[in-house]
Motif scaffolding. Structure first.
Motif, PDB file in Angstrom:
ATOM      1  N   ILE A  79      66.373  56.323  28.798  1.00 37.57           N
ATOM      2  CA  ILE A  79      65.207  55.920  29.631  1.00 37.57           C
ATOM      3  C   ILE A  79      63.867  56.697  28.993  1.00 37.57           C
ATOM      4  CG2 ILE A  79      63.821  56.090  31.810  1.00 37.57           C
ATOM      5  CD1 ILE A  79      66.592  55.997  33.025  1.00 37.57           C
ATOM      6  N   VAL A  80      63.884  57.883  28.530  1.00 35.74           N
ATOM      7  CA  VAL A  80      62.753  58.547  28.095  1.00 35.74           C
ATOM      8  C   VAL A  80      62.675  57.776  26.674  1.00 35.74           C
ATOM      9  CG1 VAL A  80      62.019  60.621  27.282  1.00 35.74           C
ATOM     10  CG2 VAL A  80      63.412  60.628  29.455  1.00 35.74           C
ATOM     11  N   ASP A  81      63.558  57.815  25.925  1.00 37.00           N
ATOM     12  CA  ASP A  81      63.263  57.564  24.663  1.00 37.00           C
ATOM     13  C   ASP A  81      62.837  55.948  24.242  1.00 37.00           C
ATOM     14  OD1 ASP A  81      64.303  59.771  23.411  1.00 37.00           O
ATOM     15  OD2 ASP A  81      66.432  58.984  23.065  1.00 37.00           O
ATOM     16  N   PHE A  82      63.380  55.103  25.229  1.00 41.49           N
ATOM     17  CA  PHE A  82      62.613  53.758  25.509  1.00 41.49           C
ATOM     18  C   PHE A  82      61.423  53.729  25.797  1.00 41.49           C
ATOM     19  CE2 PHE A  82      62.038  49.624  27.056  1.00 41.49           C
ATOM     20  CZ  PHE A  82      62.919  48.896  26.430  1.00 41.49           C
ATOM     21  N   SER A  83      60.887  54.819  26.709  1.00 40.20           N
ATOM     22  CA  SER A  83      59.475  54.498  27.239  1.00 40.20           C
ATOM     23  C   SER A  83      58.687  55.002  25.998  1.00 40.20           C
ATOM     24  CB  SER A  83      59.394  55.446  28.357  1.00 40.20           C
ATOM     25  OG  SER A  83      59.303  56.691  28.238  1.00 40.20           O
ATOM     26  N   GLY A  84      59.042  55.776  25.257  1.00 39.91           N
ATOM     27  CA  GLY A  84      58.036  56.511  24.037  1.00 39.91           C
ATOM     28  C   GLY A  84      57.151  57.587  24.460  1.00 39.91           C
ATOM     29  N   ILE A  85      57.322  57.828  25.660  1.00 34.86           N
ATOM     30  CA  ILE A  85      56.168  58.762  26.331  1.00 34.86           C
ATOM     31  C   ILE A  85      56.226  60.212  25.733  1.00 34.86           C
ATOM     32  CG2 ILE A  85      56.124  57.538  28.402  1.00 34.86           C
ATOM     33  CD1 ILE A  85      57.333  60.071  29.679  1.00 34.86           C
ATOM     34  N   ASN A  86      57.306  60.465  24.952  1.00 30.02           N
ATOM     35  CA  ASN A  86      57.604  61.807  24.562  1.00 30.02           C
ATOM     36  C   ASN A  86      57.313  61.757  22.780  1.00 30.02           C
ATOM     37  OD1 ASN A  86      57.889  63.369  26.794  1.00 30.02           O
ATOM     38  ND2 ASN A  86      60.045  64.216  26.142  1.00 30.02           N
ATOM     39  N   ASP A  87      56.793  60.865  22.488  1.00 29.35           N
ATOM     40  CA  ASP A  87      56.776  60.628  20.951  1.00 29.35           C
ATOM     41  C   ASP A  87      55.634  61.338  20.563  1.00 29.35           C
ATOM     42  OD1 ASP A  87      58.608  58.633  21.013  1.00 29.35           O
ATOM     43  OD2 ASP A  87      57.039  56.976  20.772  1.00 29.35           O
ATOM     44  N   LYS A  88      54.771  61.904  21.303  1.00 33.65           N
ATOM     45  CA  LYS A  88      53.526  62.943  20.820  1.00 33.65           C
ATOM     46  C   LYS A  88      53.532  63.727  21.623  1.00 33.65           C
ATOM     47  CE  LYS A  88      50.730  58.866  19.198  1.00 33.65           C
ATOM     48  NZ  LYS A  88      49.381  58.316  19.095  1.00 33.65           N
ATOM     49  N   GLY A  89      54.767  64.559  22.217  1.00 36.11           N
ATOM     50  CA  GLY A  89      54.526  65.770  23.036  1.00 36.11           C
ATOM     51  C   GLY A  89      55.732  65.618  24.009  1.00 36.11           C
ATOM     52  N   ASP A  90      55.822  66.492  24.908  1.00 36.57           N
ATOM     53  CA  ASP A  90      56.691  66.766  26.123  1.00 36.57           C
ATOM     54  C   ASP A  90      56.141  66.250  27.408  1.00 36.57           C
ATOM     55  OD1 ASP A  90      59.152  67.240  27.276  1.00 36.57           O
ATOM     56  OD2 ASP A  90      58.592  69.434  27.642  1.00 36.57           O
ATOM     57  N   PHE A  91      55.852  64.925  27.246  1.00 37.13           N
ATOM     58  CA  PHE A  91      54.916  64.498  28.368  1.00 37.13           C
ATOM     59  C   PHE A  91      55.857  64.431  29.798  1.00 37.13           C
ATOM     60  CE2 PHE A  91      51.919  63.487  25.382  1.00 37.13           C
ATOM     61  CZ  PHE A  91      50.835  63.744  25.826  1.00 37.13           C
ATOM     62  N   ILE A  92      57.210  64.354  29.409  1.00 37.19           N
ATOM     63  CA  ILE A  92      58.116  63.845  30.588  1.00 37.19           C
ATOM     64  C   ILE A  92      58.266  65.114  31.502  1.00 37.19           C
ATOM     65  CG2 ILE A  92      60.201  64.993  29.409  1.00 37.19           C
ATOM     66  CD1 ILE A  92      59.997  61.572  31.424  1.00 37.19           C
ATOM     67  N   SER A  93      57.962  66.416  31.186  1.00 37.81           N
ATOM     68  CA  SER A  93      57.892  67.536  32.007  1.00 37.81           C
ATOM     69  C   SER A  93      56.611  67.683  32.527  1.00 37.81           C
ATOM     70  CB  SER A  93      58.122  68.565  31.020  1.00 37.81           C
ATOM     71  OG  SER A  93      57.404  68.883  30.135  1.00 37.81           O
ATOM     72  N   LEU A  94      55.632  66.983  32.207  1.00 36.48           N
ATOM     73  CA  LEU A  94      54.204  66.999  32.983  1.00 36.48           C
ATOM     74  C   LEU A  94      54.046  65.912  34.290  1.00 36.48           C
ATOM     75  CD1 LEU A  94      51.896  66.797  30.031  1.00 36.48           C
ATOM     76  CD2 LEU A  94      52.815  69.058  31.209  1.00 36.48           C
ATOM     77  N   PRO A  95      53.494  66.393  35.126  1.00 37.53           N
ATOM     78  CA  PRO A  95      53.068  65.341  36.503  1.00 37.53           C
ATOM     79  C   PRO A  95      52.722  64.033  35.941  1.00 37.53           C
ATOM     80  CG  PRO A  95      52.138  67.602  36.660  1.00 37.53           C
ATOM     81  CD  PRO A  95      52.555  67.511  35.250  1.00 37.53           C
ATOM     82  N   MET A  96      53.148  63.087  36.579  1.00 41.05           N
ATOM     83  CA  MET A  96      52.587  61.720  36.173  1.00 41.05           C
ATOM     84  C   MET A  96      51.395  61.401  36.163  1.00 41.05           C
ATOM     85  SD  MET A  96      55.588  58.818  36.794  1.00 41.05           S
ATOM     86  CE  MET A  96      54.513  57.675  36.246  1.00 41.05           C
ATOM     87  N   ARG A  97      50.449  62.082  37.239  1.00 42.93           N
ATOM     88  CA  ARG A  97      49.096  61.773  37.227  1.00 42.93           C
ATOM     89  C   ARG A  97      48.412  62.378  35.795  1.00 42.93           C
ATOM     90  NH1 ARG A  97      47.436  67.058  38.060  1.00 42.93           N
ATOM     91  NH2 ARG A  97      48.895  68.578  39.318  1.00 42.93           N
ATOM     92  N   THR A  98      48.947  63.005  34.926  1.00 39.32           N
ATOM     93  CA  THR A  98      48.519  63.305  33.663  1.00 39.32           C
ATOM     94  C   THR A  98      48.595  61.955  32.812  1.00 39.32           C
ATOM     95  OG1 THR A  98      50.205  64.388  32.865  1.00 39.32           O
ATOM     96  CG2 THR A  98      48.807  65.788  34.291  1.00 39.32           C
ATOM     97  N   TYR A  99      49.492  61.145  33.088  1.00 42.67           N
ATOM     98  CA  TYR A  99      49.646  60.075  32.097  1.00 42.67           C
ATOM     99  C   TYR A  99      48.389  59.189  32.039  1.00 42.67           C
ATOM    100  CZ  TYR A  99      54.509  61.544  32.250  1.00 42.67           C
ATOM    101  OH  TYR A  99      55.718  62.306  32.271  1.00 42.67           O
ATOM    102  N   SER A 100      48.235  58.622  30.947  1.00 43.57           N
ATOM    103  CA  SER A 100      47.637  57.386  30.936  1.00 43.57           C
ATOM    104  C   SER A 100      48.152  56.139  31.432  1.00 43.57           C
ATOM    105  CB  SER A 100      47.330  56.927  29.429  1.00 43.57           C
ATOM    106  OG  SER A 100      48.257  56.471  28.899  1.00 43.57           O
ATOM    107  N   SER A 101      47.334  55.188  32.067  1.00 38.12           N
ATOM    108  CA  SER A 101      48.105  53.926  32.647  1.00 38.12           C
ATOM    109  C   SER A 101      49.291  53.350  31.871  1.00 38.12           C
ATOM    110  CB  SER A 101      46.937  52.962  33.005  1.00 38.12           C
ATOM    111  OG  SER A 101      46.175  52.244  31.894  1.00 38.12           O
ATOM    112  N   GLY A 102      49.035  53.307  30.430  1.00 31.15           N
ATOM    113  CA  GLY A 102      50.116  52.936  29.479  1.00 31.15           C
ATOM    114  C   GLY A 102      51.278  53.552  29.670  1.00 31.15           C
ATOM    115  N   MET A 103      51.251  55.073  29.696  1.00 31.70           N
ATOM    116  CA  MET A 103      52.321  55.695  29.548  1.00 31.70           C
ATOM    117  C   MET A 103      53.098  55.472  30.917  1.00 31.70           C
ATOM    118  SD  MET A 103      50.618  59.067  28.095  1.00 31.70           S
ATOM    119  CE  MET A 103      52.032  60.248  28.478  1.00 31.70           C
TER     120      MET A 103
END
Length: 269
Positions: free
Chosen positions: A148-172
């Motif tokens: 799931i994490v790899d498919f989303s690509g949100i960790n491609d530029k850092g360990d974003f999966i461990s951060l609160p979702m409110r820090t995500y961009s709308s695309g992430m």
């Protein structure tokens, strides 16, 4: 709803909409130029508006009928305010139908850009909660977590999966929502603009995953303003305009007529 006596080669219906009307009741609407009022005005332009005891009745979807079958990916298109998202929510059981009926075989699952994951929780925690909400076991979630994490690509530029979702961009956020939903095969999956904010590589992966879900006898509905996404993903299209079903047919045929319509509208404007 499926007929156990049906011939194995016959298409199996998964969603039947029979003369569906959907009406919003708006209380105390006032004129103005704020964003909420502007949005309401766009809704109002969908069709006739009646007044009853200070309540405005907005006919968002009018007498829509169609049958969807297992293995289909169906695009929903139309200009802004045409009733696409409203119809999708009604199929999911989230909006009541004023007249007509909607029948479903299996459980529809609605995935939208605003799907409710929890902003104060990490992406990792939301993956687990989202999987549980879809009926996956904890063991299934653990087995598919990295996929799931790899498919989303949100960790491609850092360990974003461990951060609160409110820090995500709308695309992430929308990519993670789609990735969670795509980890399970659905009877009926309803996707509302969830692919619009992904890059080309993510959109290609998403289209491949939708084809896989179709191959497992699921039905996919996709609302998108991207004509390319509709063409790449869907073999059938429903075109809604002002709440009415204007056309239902093969993707190329419907998109050709829709693009003529929108091009004429742009020139007239």
């Amino acid at each position: 709803m499926a007929d156990s006596t049906a011939h194995p080669d016959e298409p199996v219906p998964t969603v039947v909409a029979d003369g569906v009307d959907i009406v919003y009741r708006v209380n105390g609407a006032s004129a103005g130029r704020g964003s909420a009022t502007a949005a309401l005005s766009r809704i109002m332009r969908r069709g006739p508006v009646e007044k009853a005891s200070g309540t405005r009745l907005v006919h968002a979807v009018k007498n829509v009928s169609f049958v969807a079958y297992k293995g289909e990916a169906i695009g929903l298109i139309g200009t802004n305010g045409s009733g696409k998202s409203t119809l999708l929510k009604a199929v999911a059981g989230l909006l009541p139908v004023e007249h007509g009926r909607i029948y479903t075989d299996g459980q529809p699952s609605l995935l939208g850009v605003n799907a409710a994951l929890m902003g104060d929780l990490t992406g990792e925690r939301n993956v687990h909660l989202g999987g549980l909400a879809m009926g996956m076991s904890r063991e299934q979630i653990r087995a598919r977590y990295q996929e799931i994490v790899d498919f989303s690509g949100i960790n491609d530029k850092g360990d974003f999966i461990s951060l609160p979702m409110r820090t995500y961009s709308s695309g992430m956020g929308s990519r993670l929502r789609f990735s969670i939903a795509a980890a399970k095969d659905h009877d009926v999956l309803l996707i509302d603009e969830a692919l619009a904010t992904g890059d080309a590589r993510f959109q290609a992966r998403s289209a491949d995953r939708i084809r896989e879900m179709r191959a497992h006898a699921g039905t996919v509905f996709l609302v998108s303003h991207s004509n390319g996404t509709i063409r790449d993903t869907c073999q059938r299209v429903l075109w809604l305009e002002r709440g009415e079903l204007r056309m239902d047919g093969p993707t190329d045929e419907v998109m050709r007529e829709y693009e003529k319509f929108t091009n004429v509208g742009r020139k007239a404007a």
